[in-house]
Design an enzyme around this catalytic site. Structure first.
Site, PDB file in Angstrom:
ATOM      1  N   LYS A   1       0.746  -1.334   8.565  1.00 35.93           N
ATOM      2  CA  LYS A   1      -0.529  -1.402   7.858  1.00 35.93           C
ATOM      3  C   LYS A   1      -0.507  -2.568   6.876  1.00 35.93           C
ATOM      4  CE  LYS A   1      -2.244   0.145   4.128  1.00 35.93           C
ATOM      5  NZ  LYS A   1      -3.153  -0.965   3.756  1.00 35.93           N
TER       6      LYS A   1
ATOM      7  N   GLY B   1       5.563  -2.983  -2.207  1.00 35.78           N
ATOM      8  CA  GLY B   1       4.358  -2.916  -3.028  1.00 35.78           C
ATOM      9  C   GLY B   1       4.689  -2.438  -4.416  1.00 35.78           C
TER      10      GLY B   1
ATOM     11  N   THR C   1       5.532  -0.185  -7.731  1.00 36.60           N
ATOM     12  CA  THR C   1       6.480   0.894  -8.016  1.00 36.60           C
ATOM     13  C   THR C   1       5.759   2.241  -7.999  1.00 36.60           C
ATOM     14  OG1 THR C   1       7.908  -0.595  -9.245  1.00 36.60           O
ATOM     15  CG2 THR C   1       8.107   1.732  -9.765  1.00 36.60           C
ATOM     16  N   GLU C   2       4.520   2.218  -8.483  1.00 37.90           N
ATOM     17  CA  GLU C   2       3.745   3.460  -8.539  1.00 37.90           C
ATOM     18  C   GLU C   2       3.551   4.057  -7.139  1.00 37.90           C
ATOM     19  OE1 GLU C   2       0.016   2.488 -10.173  1.00 37.90           O
ATOM     20  OE2 GLU C   2      -0.725   4.544 -10.042  1.00 37.90           O
TER      21      GLU C   2
ATOM     22  N   GLU D   1      10.759  -1.694  -1.381  1.00 38.17           N
ATOM     23  CA  GLU D   1      10.929  -2.946  -2.119  1.00 38.17           C
ATOM     24  C   GLU D   1       9.782  -3.008  -3.107  1.00 38.17           C
ATOM     25  OE1 GLU D   1      10.348  -6.187  -3.528  1.00 38.17           O
ATOM     26  OE2 GLU D   1      10.083  -7.162  -1.580  1.00 38.17           O
TER      27      GLU D   1
ATOM     28  N   CYS E   1       7.032 -10.534  -6.378  1.00 36.27           N
ATOM     29  CA  CYS E   1       7.803  -9.402  -6.920  1.00 36.27           C
ATOM     30  C   CYS E   1       9.047  -9.886  -7.666  1.00 36.27           C
ATOM     31  CB  CYS E   1       8.166  -8.428  -5.808  1.00 36.27           C
ATOM     32  SG  CYS E   1       8.913  -9.233  -4.402  1.00 36.27           S
TER      33      CYS E   1
ATOM     34  N   GLU F   1       5.460  -5.357 -15.073  1.00 37.21           N
ATOM     35  CA  GLU F   1       5.132  -6.439 -14.156  1.00 37.21           C
ATOM     36  C   GLU F   1       3.670  -6.847 -14.361  1.00 37.21           C
ATOM     37  OE1 GLU F   1       5.265  -5.236  -9.969  1.00 37.21           O
ATOM     38  OE2 GLU F   1       6.361  -7.095  -9.588  1.00 37.21           O
TER      39      GLU F   1
HETATM   40  P1  NAI Z   1      -0.109  -1.300  -3.875  1.00 42.63           P
HETATM   41  O1  NAI Z   1       1.271  -0.854  -4.031  1.00 42.63           O
HETATM   42  O2  NAI Z   1      -1.208  -0.322  -4.125  1.00 42.63           O
HETATM   43  O3  NAI Z   1      -0.331  -1.834  -2.380  1.00 42.63           O
HETATM   44  C1  NAI Z   1       0.681  -2.150  -1.460  1.00 42.63           C
HETATM   45  C2  NAI Z   1       0.347  -1.526  -0.114  1.00 42.63           C
HETATM   46  O4  NAI Z   1       0.428  -0.112  -0.202  1.00 42.63           O
HETATM   47  C3  NAI Z   1      -1.045  -1.822   0.401  1.00 42.63           C
HETATM   48  O5  NAI Z   1      -0.978  -2.017   1.792  1.00 42.63           O
HETATM   49  C4  NAI Z   1      -1.798  -0.542   0.092  1.00 42.63           C
HETATM   50  O6  NAI Z   1      -2.897  -0.321   0.930  1.00 42.63           O
HETATM   51  C5  NAI Z   1      -0.745   0.499   0.329  1.00 42.63           C
HETATM   52  N1  NAI Z   1      -0.949   1.775  -0.359  1.00 42.63           N
HETATM   53  C6  NAI Z   1      -1.645   2.009  -1.495  1.00 42.63           C
HETATM   54  N2  NAI Z   1      -1.567   3.318  -1.812  1.00 42.63           N
HETATM   55  C7  NAI Z   1      -0.812   3.913  -0.862  1.00 42.63           C
HETATM   56  C8  NAI Z   1      -0.350   5.250  -0.655  1.00 42.63           C
HETATM   57  N3  NAI Z   1      -0.638   6.218  -1.491  1.00 42.63           N
HETATM   58  N4  NAI Z   1       0.439   5.494   0.405  1.00 42.63           N
HETATM   59  C9  NAI Z   1       0.783   4.508   1.247  1.00 42.63           C
HETATM   60  N5  NAI Z   1       0.360   3.233   1.105  1.00 42.63           N
HETATM   61  C10 NAI Z   1      -0.416   2.939   0.054  1.00 42.63           C
HETATM   62  O7  NAI Z   1      -0.334  -2.570  -4.734  1.00 42.63           O
HETATM   63  P2  NAI Z   1      -1.722  -3.115  -5.333  1.00 42.63           P
HETATM   64  O8  NAI Z   1      -2.570  -2.017  -5.861  1.00 42.63           O
HETATM   65  O9  NAI Z   1      -2.330  -3.953  -4.325  1.00 42.63           O
HETATM   66  O10 NAI Z   1      -1.206  -3.944  -6.559  1.00 42.63           O
HETATM   67  C11 NAI Z   1      -0.997  -3.300  -7.812  1.00 42.63           C
HETATM   68  C12 NAI Z   1       0.204  -3.859  -8.520  1.00 42.63           C
HETATM   69  O11 NAI Z   1       1.360  -3.615  -7.732  1.00 42.63           O
HETATM   70  C13 NAI Z   1       0.192  -5.354  -8.689  1.00 42.63           C
HETATM   71  O12 NAI Z   1      -0.477  -5.740  -9.820  1.00 42.63           O
HETATM   72  C14 NAI Z   1       1.652  -5.642  -8.782  1.00 42.63           C
HETATM   73  O13 NAI Z   1       2.105  -5.437 -10.091  1.00 42.63           O
HETATM   74  C15 NAI Z   1       2.291  -4.641  -7.878  1.00 42.63           C
HETATM   75  N6  NAI Z   1       2.606  -5.179  -6.554  1.00 42.63           N
HETATM   76  C16 NAI Z   1       3.898  -5.462  -6.282  1.00 42.63           C
HETATM   77  C17 NAI Z   1       4.234  -6.019  -5.080  1.00 42.63           C
HETATM   78  C18 NAI Z   1       5.642  -6.354  -4.752  1.00 42.63           C
HETATM   79  O14 NAI Z   1       5.885  -7.081  -3.801  1.00 42.63           O
HETATM   80  N7  NAI Z   1       6.607  -5.855  -5.468  1.00 42.63           N
HETATM   81  C19 NAI Z   1       3.244  -6.350  -4.073  1.00 42.63           C
HETATM   82  C20 NAI Z   1       1.908  -5.952  -4.427  1.00 42.63           C
HETATM   83  C21 NAI Z   1       1.634  -5.412  -5.641  1.00 42.63           C
END
Ligand code: NAI
Length: 799
Positions: A192, A244, A246-247, A266, A300, A397
């Site tokens: 996804k 994605g 941490t939350e 990660e 990240c 972050e």
């Molecule tokens: P996110 O963690 O919500 O999104 C990452 C992926 O997870 C997306 O494909 C999203 O659709 C999916 N996702 C969201 N909720 C889910 C759930 N409950 N179960 C399974 N999959 C789910 O990140 P978001 O909201 O786009 O960004 C928020 C913050 O997260 C950013 O500001 C940043 O600080 C951090 N982030 C960190 C990343 C990293 O590589 N460490 C990458 C993206 C965001």
């Protein structure tokens, strides 16, 4: 302006990359995209679509299918159906598919780079020169592993169907990091993409068609968090790999606790960028530009915390500001742009909010005088100084082009500040003194340390975090192992505990109707073992221990939360064990084996009361052998040196994890204990072991063994009691770095669930029966790999 004047002013004219091919691709699809399931394009079950935007101008690029649970179901079914055939292909045939994908990525590199920039907002220079070449490199590298799989991993097997969820910051690169190792090892995939950036994943699905990849091997289901959630919860998925926030990582840990899905996460980071006074400051500033302003800081592993030695702070800040003045921010398709657009309005607002909070916490904010484009989501490069280490901008972050600067005086203080975070993904150390740089690198708790360089990635070098930055690695051999399991483990039967010995049942449930053994009448009461000393339990209570036929064998202390806390404190104090040379650790283990040999007779006799003579004799004999095995491994399970395609070497070190809580199996009270504690100790971890609840008296023999074997006090601690209570305290304790839990389903699930809050790594038997008496499965690399985590230290060479 004349050419001569331009030369002096160094003004750039616009140099836009041609987007015709990407626009034609979008138009050819009517700007509407379905789901790629079972090798074909399908409309979403609910008929819903969402829009994906170009963040540099806010214009809609296309409508994207919103996959729901029914779509995920169809995709998982297709992946499951495709699995046996894909796994059954010869390694060479699978290698050819991966090779074909690598070639196709290169062939379509321009389309992919331009689309990536349009969908994400990153400068074309980065998508063209970094993201897409690394994607191709990843498929080439893993085509190689596919080819070598049977030779290098004859005892391993693919996990099966893998669910992969990726973020928006490196859309195609994260897809490659996930899909390439999964396919190479024979898994089938449901991926996804992130909702902000689905387009290059859709092109990739077309490349899979062009490569004639068998239907169902790769399925791409677009959608938002709810689609990801459906994938995570699907019962027929064997592994989840997530990158994605941490939350969300935490939510996924919680959602998979009761399943036996393998999990790699990660997550975020707040990576320190340490500059010592003897660093080449101009190079360090260039590194910093890459560290925090690459991809608008939405990385990240961004070097978002600048730690500079106090003596150079002023000079360095001036240099940084000068350099920031030259950064060009604007339309990302312009080839001369350094900083493009933030991925979405919500992310832009998040950055604005956090910077405002940082300023109200006392930070000073500096930004160059830049004119931001009128449309789209842009944020200027930002330098926050006077940042207090506890401020939100030093701890959380931001995921934007914002650098938080702090000072330190000594290397020791630098390490303390660097490790003052819940994260541990990456770090940079700049010093011309290689001794200082490597000394500091070894002490930083992060999966990657770049010495005098920044943000270098290669498929051969593992990448992944410590602590709340997640667990598991991507890239390298260690990344490959995330997608495989030993065959014996995959097919191990479910653990069935005898009816009167429920796993982790309170001892009072045992049958106590039979009279106590008359002779010997001497009361056998063992103690806890904490910090190298026998200790009475805080509760003052103990539990009766009976043989399987109900005879009273003795009493074991009922350890509680306080005892675990004391044990953790003792284990932390014994961290020096990790720094002892491997040779020295091996000597201590050998000595321990010798001591078990000396006490063989008495231990067999006592253990026989619980497990019968035959098993007791076997446990002690194999226990001695197991200790010798791990003594042998201590100075042999070392790391690797990678030669990535840059002028760098990357030193992959197998580091200890830290303090590990171990819930020991019931089936072989002594041998099970040793089989788990010894690989951990061999690799330099400190251990808090909870012996089998039914047979805790073994603790008495074990601590005498450890006491006489030169283990430093606190390296190994033993707390007896009710497993469920002790496990909870261990799992929730922030100073325990990992839990190893070997038990039945319910115990394993609670270990995972209780570790959700602090995202502790948990390794379990997944409720399967392990034959501790089988040398081929119950010892060796599988255990050592889990007793270590790989840190990659990148060191450049050449002038
Ligand atoms: P996110 O963690 O919500 O999104 C990452 C992926 O997870 C997306 O494909 C999203 O659709 C999916 N996702 C969201 N909720 C889910 C759930 N409950 N179960 C399974 N999959 C789910 O990140 P978001 O909201 O786009 O960004 C928020 C913050 O997260 C950013 O500001 C940043 O600080 C951090 N982030 C960190 C990343 C990293 O590589 N460490 C990458 C993206 C965001």
């Amino acid at each position: 302006m004349s050419i001569a004047e331009k030369f002096v002013s160094m003004e750039y004219g616009p140099a836009p990359e041609d987007s015709k091919e990407a626009v034609a691709w979008l138009d050819r699809h009517g700007r509407r995209f379905g789901l790629f399931i079972d090798g074909a394009w399908q409309s979403p079950a609910a008929g819903e679509y969402f829009e994906t935007l170009d963040p540099s101008n806010g214009e809609t690029l296309g409508s994207i299918a919103q996959g729901n649970a029914a779509d995920v179901e169809a995709a998982v079914r297709a992946a499951r159906a495709a699995s046996p055939k894909w796994r059954g292909l010869t390694p060479h045939v699978r290698a050819r598919y991966l090779y074909a994908l690598a070639r196709l990525v290169q062939k379509h590199a321009r389309l992919l780079a331009v689309l990536e920039t349009m969908d994400n907002g990153k400068p074309i220079r980065e998508s063209r020169d970094i993201d897409i070449p690394l994607v191709a490199r990843h498929f080439y590298y893993h085509a190689g592993w596919a080819q070598l799989l049977d030779q290098e991993f004859p005892e391993h097997e693919a996990c099966g169907v893998v669910g992969q969820i990726i973020p928006w910051n490196f859309p195609l690169l994260m897809l490659a990091w996930k899909i390439a190792p999964a396919l190479a090892t024979g898994n089938t995939v449901v991926l996804k993409p992130a909702e902000f950036t689905p387009l290059t994943a859709i092109v990739f699905a077309e490349l899979c068609q062009e490569a004639e990849l068998p239907a169902g091997v790769v399925n791409i289901v677009t959608g938002d968090g709810s689609t990801g959630e459906a994938l995570v919860k699907h019962p027929d998925v064997d592994k989840i790999a997530f990158t994605g926030s941490t939350e969300v990582g935490r939510a996924i840990r919680g959602a998979t606790a009761t399943s036996h899905k393998r999990l790699s996460l990660e997550l975020g980071g707040k990576s320190p960028f340490i500059i010592f006074e003897d660093a080449d400051l101009d190079s360090a500033v260039e590194g910093l530009v890459d560290g925090i302003w690459f991809n608008q800081g939405q990385v990240c592993c961004a070097g978002s915390r600048l730690l500079m030695q106090e003596s150079i702070a002023e000079t360095l800040m001036a240099k940084i500001r000068d350099r920031m003045n030259t950064l060009r921010i604007g339309p990302p398709l312009d080839k001369a742009i350094d900083i493009g657009a933030i991925v979405a309005r919500v992310q832009l607002e998040r950055i604005q909010r956090m910077v405002a909070q940082g300023i109200s916490d006392g930070a000073t904010c500096w930004q160059p005088q830049v004119t931001l484009p009128e449309r789209g989501f842009f944020y200027p490069p930002t330098l926050l100084s006077n940042v207090h280490p506890t401020s939100i901008v030093a701890q959380q972050e931001i995921f934007g082009p914002v650098l938080a600067a702090m000072t330190f005086r000594t290397p020791r203080e630098a390490v303390e500040l660097a490790n003052n975070t819940v994260y541990g993904l990456a770090s940079c150390v700049w010093s011309e003194n290689i001794n200082v740089a490597l000394h500091v690198a070894a002490q930083i708790k992060a999966g990657v340390v770049w010495v005098n360089c920044t943000n270098l990635f290669d498929a051969a070098c593992g990448f992944g975090g410590y602590r709340e930055s997640g667990f598991g690695r991507e890239g390298g051999k260690e990344g490959l192992l995330e997608y495989m399991e030993p065959k014996w483990f995959k097919h191990a039967p479910k653990l069935v505990t005898p009816a009167n010995l429920p796993d982790a049942a309170p001892a009072e449930q045992l049958d106590t109707s039979k009279p106590a053994l008359d002779s010997p009448a001497i009361d056998r009461t063992v103690k806890l073992y904490i910090g190298g000393k026998q200790a009475r339990p805080d509760s003052g209570y103990s539990m009766e221990v009976r043989s399987p036929d109900g005879r009273l064998l003795g009493e074991a202390p009922l350890g509680n939360r306080k005892d675990i806390r004391n044990a953790v404190e003792a284990a932390r104090k014994a961290e020096g064990w990790a720094k002892a040379t491997a040779h020295n650790r091996a000597q201590v283990l050998y000595y321990c084996g010798e001591n078990l040999e000396l006490r063989r007779g008495e231990i067999v006799r006592r253990l026989a009361e619980s497990v019968g003579e035959k098993q007791a004799a076997a446990e002690v004999e194999l226990g001695i052998q197991r200790i010798f095995s791990y003594a042998a491994w201590t100075d042999k399970f070392d790391g690797a040196v990678h030669n990535p395609p840059f002028r760098n070497i990357s030193i992959a070190m197998n580091e200890s994890i830290g303090t590990v809580g171990v819930i020991c199996p019931t089936q072989a009270p002594l041998l099970g204990f040793l089989s788990l504690a010894m690989p951990l100790l061999a690799m330099g971890n400190t251990v808090i072991a909870v012996p089998s609840e039914q047979y805790p008296l073994i603790a008495g023999d074990l601590y005498q063994l450890f006491d006489t074997s030169d283990f430093p006090g606190g390296a190994v601690n033993i707390v007896t009691g009710y497993v469920s209570q002790l496990l909870k305290t261990l799992a929730e304790h922030d100073d325990v770095d990992a839990i190893w839990c070997y038990g039945a389903d319910a115990t394993v699930a609670s270990a995972k669930a209780m570790s959700t809050g602090n995202l502790k790594q948990v390794w379990t038997n997944e409720g399967r029966a392990i034959d501790w008496f089988d040398l081929k499965i119950a010892e060796g690399r599988w255990f050592l790999e889990h007793a270590t985590q790989v840190k990659n230290i990148w060191v450049p060479y050449g002038e």
